[in-house]
Design a protein around this motif. Structure first.
Motif, PDB file in Angstrom:
ATOM      1  N   GLU A  79       0.833  -1.201   0.000  1.00 31.34           N
ATOM      2  CA  GLU A  79       0.000   0.000   0.000  1.00 31.34           C
ATOM      3  C   GLU A  79       0.868   1.251   0.000  1.00 31.34           C
ATOM      4  N   PRO A  84      -3.329   2.289  -2.589  1.00 28.76           N
ATOM      5  CA  PRO A  84      -4.396   1.408  -2.105  1.00 28.76           C
ATOM      6  C   PRO A  84      -4.658   0.208  -3.027  1.00 28.76           C
ATOM      7  N   LYS A  87      -2.233  -2.465  -2.274  1.00 25.23           N
ATOM      8  CA  LYS A  87      -2.520  -3.189  -1.034  1.00 25.23           C
ATOM      9  C   LYS A  87      -3.545  -4.289  -1.259  1.00 25.23           C
TER      10      LYS A  87
END
Length: 409
Positions: A79, A84, A87
């Motif tokens: 991440e 994001p 991740k």
């Protein structure tokens, strides 16, 4: 980073965590899943994939974020460096890897025990017995794992040596030039799985105080020992078992049945000593990997769900109940689980994403960026091969007619 460099002894014991994580289901599956490609494709391909996988492990280990955040695991790491999307991409791939491996270990030991132990118990009973013992060991954490792993590795080496000695008298002649490169392509996912150790990289970095030189030495040493054992075992099985045989005791028959290499070997070599050694080796080899993978999965779940789930007992249940449930529902899932792990999990998380890291961190036209694109391309091929096989778009089976013409002497 600590003031003092880790001792040689600590580097070696940490390297054994890498070896223990590598030498598990993969070493038992590889001769069966890769054997029908032929001697040279199997050996040369295995060496190449080992070198590439070791390099991707070092790429991850050398990321500054891991040194600066000692409690972080791979989802948080990806991440930070990839955003994001990185991740959750890594979370999905890691779930496939960790749950898939634990399931494969359980199914593998159950099939070995059911086919070799004279006590007549159903597969599900062996699976439950092994689950209780191996999960107990994995529940103690990384410190106990590092110390206990050295003992298990010593036992495994002794059993491994005994197996090589016992199979040597049964070696048969083999046409080393014979090969089916097309079939080798289908073995890429499981080959990637056999040389996977990357989930323990954060643990290795923390254990060695993020000392770059010590971490690199531990990874190369540990993966090198694991690769040597895997290659020795693969070659020994290929020189012992016929590729195809009328009685069904062959590499191709074992491939179709989805069982580890020790199962047909026991049918061929009916020595009580060999049977005991093969069972011991299979159990110890998979247990070392089960311990390392179980510890990595608990750490992973704490990293992902730690803010929402604070109960250690709930984390434990989340880690170990799904594998035993899948294993009980699908007792013959050993080879299939390893293929899925390699194609959809390992190749993506520890092949494509490290390549993306190099692309993002390298200058335009630099060697680093070119290496990144090479990694992304290579592991994208592994992903596509497994996707095509799982969806039925690609059906690559052993060429029985071809290998029937290469009879052992």
């Amino acid at each position: 980073m600590g003031d003092a460099s880790p001792s040689t002894g600590k580097v070696i014991t940490t390297a054994l965590i890498v070896t223990g994580n590598m030498v598990g289901a993969g070493i038992l599956a590889l001769p069966i899943n890769l054997g029908p490609s032929g001697f040279l494709p199997a050996v040369l391909g295995a060496v190449a994939v080992w070198a590439i996988m070791t390099c991707t492990g070092i790429i991850i280990a050398r990321q500054p974020f891991l040194a600066q955040n000692s409690d972080a695991d791979l989802p948080t790491f990806f991440e930070e460096v990839l955003g994001p999307a990185g991740k959750w991409f890594s979370v999905a791939a890691n779930l496939i890897i960790l749950y898939g491996l634990l399931t494969a270990y359980l199914a593998g030991v159950a099939s070995v025990a059911a086919s070799s132990v004279p006590i007549h118990l159903p597969d599900w009973a062996w699976l439950l017995l092994y689950f209780c013992a191996a999960t107990l060991l994995a529940s103690f954490g990384s410190v106990v794992m590092r110390k206990g792993n050295a003992v298990l590795m010593t036992v495994m080496w002794l059993l491994f040596g005994a197996l090589l000695v016992l199979v040597a008298p049964h070696f048969r002649g083999m046409d080393l030039r014979a090969g089916d490169v097309r079939f080798f392509t289908s073995g890429l996912p499981i080959l990637v799985t056999a040389f996977n150790f990357h989930n323990v990289v954060p643990t290795i970095c923390r254990t060695l105080n993020n000392d770059r030189r010590a971490v690199t030495r531990a990874i190369w040493l540990g993966s090198g020992i694991g690769a040597a054992m895997t290659l020795l075992w693969t070659v020994a099985v290929m020189f012992t078992l016929p590729m195809e045989a009328p009685d069904g005791v062959s590499i191709i028959a074992a491939f179709k049945a989805g069982v580890p290499a020790t199962v047909p070997l026991v049918q061929l070599i009916r020595s009580p000593v060999f049977i005991k050694a093969s069972i011991g080796f299979a159990v110890v080899a998979m247990t070392t990997s089960y311990m390392a993978t179980g510890v990595a999965l608990v750490s992973f779940l704490k990293d992902v769900a730690g803010k929402r789930v604070r109960s250690g007992a709930v984390i434990w249940l989340m880690a170990f109940i799904p594998p035993i449930g899948i294993g009980l529902l699908y007792p013959n899932i050993f080879l299939e689980a390893l293929n899925i792990v390699g194609g959809f999990g390992v190749g993506t998380l520890f092949g494509i994403l490290p390549g993306v890291l190099l692309i993002r961190q390298g200058e335009a036209g630099s060697r680093t960026r070119r290496m990144g694109w090479l990694l992304v391309s290579a592991f994208a091929c592994v992903l596509l091969v497994e996707l095509a096989q799982e969806t039925g778009m690609l059906a690559i089976n052993p060429d029985v007619e071809y290998w029937s013409g290469h009879v052992y002497q």
